[in-house]
Design a protein around this motif. Structure first.
Motif, PDB file in Angstrom:
ATOM      1  N   LEU A  76       0.835  -1.199   0.000  1.00  0.00           N
ATOM      2  CA  LEU A  76       0.000   0.000   0.000  1.00  0.00           C
ATOM      3  C   LEU A  76       0.865   1.242   0.000  1.00  0.00           C
ATOM      4  N   TYR A  77       0.452   2.215  -0.777  1.00  0.00           N
ATOM      5  CA  TYR A  77       1.071   3.532  -0.756  1.00  0.00           C
ATOM      6  C   TYR A  77       0.170   4.420   0.086  1.00  0.00           C
ATOM      7  N   GLY A  78       0.525   4.570   1.369  1.00  0.00           N
ATOM      8  CA  GLY A  78      -0.273   5.355   2.304  1.00  0.00           C
ATOM      9  C   GLY A  78      -1.150   4.487   3.188  1.00  0.00           C
ATOM     10  N   PHE A  79      -1.426   4.965   4.387  1.00  0.00           N
ATOM     11  CA  PHE A  79      -2.385   4.302   5.263  1.00  0.00           C
ATOM     12  C   PHE A  79      -3.792   4.505   4.711  1.00  0.00           C
ATOM     13  N   PRO A  80      -4.649   3.498   4.754  1.00  0.00           N
ATOM     14  CA  PRO A  80      -6.035   3.687   4.316  1.00  0.00           C
ATOM     15  C   PRO A  80      -6.693   4.843   5.056  1.00  0.00           C
ATOM     16  N   ASN A  81      -7.279   5.743   4.292  1.00  0.00           N
ATOM     17  CA  ASN A  81      -7.912   6.939   4.844  1.00  0.00           C
ATOM     18  C   ASN A  81      -6.950   7.762   5.690  1.00  0.00           C
ATOM     19  N   GLU A  82      -5.657   7.455   5.557  1.00  0.00           N
ATOM     20  CA  GLU A  82      -4.610   8.183   6.287  1.00  0.00           C
ATOM     21  C   GLU A  82      -4.956   8.302   7.771  1.00  0.00           C
ATOM     22  N   SER A  83      -5.309   7.155   8.363  1.00  0.00           N
ATOM     23  CA  SER A  83      -5.759   7.166   9.757  1.00  0.00           C
ATOM     24  C   SER A  83      -5.354   5.885  10.475  1.00  0.00           C
ATOM     25  N   PRO A  84      -5.239   5.938  11.815  1.00  0.00           N
ATOM     26  CA  PRO A  84      -4.969   4.721  12.593  1.00  0.00           C
ATOM     27  C   PRO A  84      -6.060   3.673  12.416  1.00  0.00           C
ATOM     28  N   ALA A  85      -7.317   4.133  12.335  1.00  0.00           N
ATOM     29  CA  ALA A  85      -8.428   3.188  12.152  1.00  0.00           C
ATOM     30  C   ALA A  85      -8.317   2.473  10.810  1.00  0.00           C
ATOM     31  N   GLY A  86      -7.901   3.199   9.779  1.00  0.00           N
ATOM     32  CA  GLY A  86      -7.723   2.579   8.468  1.00  0.00           C
ATOM     33  C   GLY A  86      -6.617   1.544   8.484  1.00  0.00           C
TER      34      GLY A  86
END
Length: 354
Positions: A76-86
């Motif tokens: 993945l390029y980036g955390f999903p939704n740019e969040s800890p929950a993602g």
């Protein structure tokens, strides 16, 4: 880290990214398939806006497509939704996941807040963008040093009041002064490079004490008070960890000589803000340039907002218009290493989140 996918590696773009940089990722190797659906990503409000427009919302159908896309990928390029929950969700749902490239230099904080246990975090790698932000952070640190030495805050106050003082106050020379950098990593070393170009003598701290070319003295945190005794300016670049929390406390500020300029481009939790305010009021610190704070956004009732010797920056000093290009270049280099079965650089420690 070994890439177990011998024929094809799928990369999913989880955060906003310009199409030209997506093409650069595709060009790394013919075996790489890049999943990129920009309509599922929030539009950027400014260059390198990794979270995108907060008003953006996916429809239920779009959200299903977004997560289906991410769950097909090994990378993945980036955390999903740019969040800890993602991050927590993708770790639960994607059994193929091997590596996530984070946008932040201090991504360990997001990994920690996600609440994932150590066993889960051992199943995939997380790499940070540490180093990508070194130059803008170092330039900001130089700005803070120069502001403090050249009294820019007082000049701005006089200008706003249209005051031309009868007694002109001399400013301090940066050239020939001494700087201590806490954290001689990539950001710290870039800060030291710029400081030396201004004629400063630079010492600093590092977890592994070793001689560094151009650095007068290297010490561990235990040796910090000794370094501070002769410092004219101090720049903190340390991340927020259990080992650095409130490192800059009353005792450390007291070890500084009166009139020290203090700059923080690391993490706010490294500084005891009550102790900093005391040091500002008693003259140990003559000026503080702060880009990071213990609580962000900085609370409205914080005394730092209106302190005459403080510059407040809203955690933006690392941002630059070149950031997306630089992170994507870092990712492409690491992706080549990943495909070749090498060890990824700038890994987050799944135990210490550093």
């Amino acid at each position: 880290m070994m890439n177990t996918m011998t024929t094809e590696t799928t990369v999913a773009i989880a955060v906003p990214l310009e199409s030209e940089f997506v093409e650069h990722i595709r060009a790394v190797d013919p075996s790489v398939t890049v999943l990129y659906q920009p309509e599922l990503l929030p539009p950027e409000r400014f260059p390198a806006d990794h979270t995108g427009d907060p008003d953006f919302q996916r429809s239920p159908e779009q959200d299903e497509r977004y997560w289906a896309m991410l769950n097909k990928a090994q990378v993945l390029y980036g955390f999903p939704n740019e969040s800890p929950a993602g991050l927590a969700r993708i770790a639960r749902e994607n059994p193929h996941l091997q590596w996530i490239q984070a946008m932040a230099a201090g991504a360990g904080g997001t990994v920690k807040v996600s609440g994932l246990d150590t066993d889960t975090l051992q199943k995939f790698k997380v790499t940070t963008s540490a180093g990508v932000h070194a130059l803008p952070l170092a330039e900001f640190a130089a700005l803070g040093i120069l502001n403090g030495f050249k009294r820019s805050g007082e000049l701005a106050k006089d200008q706003a009041a249209k005051v031309w003082p009868e007694l002109r106050t001399p400013t301090r020379l940066v050239n020939g002064s001494s700087l201590v950098v806490t954290g001689l990593g990539e950001i710290g070393l870039e800060t030291a490079r710029i400081a030396r170009a201004l004629g400063m003598r630079v010492s600093g701290t590092k977890r592994t004490i070793e001689a560094i070319d151009g650095i007068v003295e290297v010490a561990g945190n235990d040796g910090l008070p000794g370094l501070l005794a002769s410092a004219d300016a101090v720049v903190n670049t340390l991340p927020g960890t259990p080992y650095t929390e409130k490192l800059f406390n009353r005792a450390i500020f007291a070890a500084m000589k009166p009139g020290t300029v203090f700059v923080n481009v690391g993490r706010g939790t490294v500084v005891d803000e009550a102790a900093l305010l005391e040091a500002l009021d008693n003259g140990q610190i003559s000026y503080a340039c702060l880009d990071v704070f213990a609580v962000e956004p900085l609370p409205q009732d914080s005394l730092l907002w209106n302190h005459p010797q403080v510059m407040v920056s809203p955690h933006t000093s690392a941002l630059s218009v070149a950031e997306n290009r630089l992170i994507s270049e870092r990712f492409c280099s690491n992706l080549r290493t990943f495909l070749d079965g090498g060890e990824l650089t700038h890994l987050v420690d799944p135990v210490y989140f550093y």
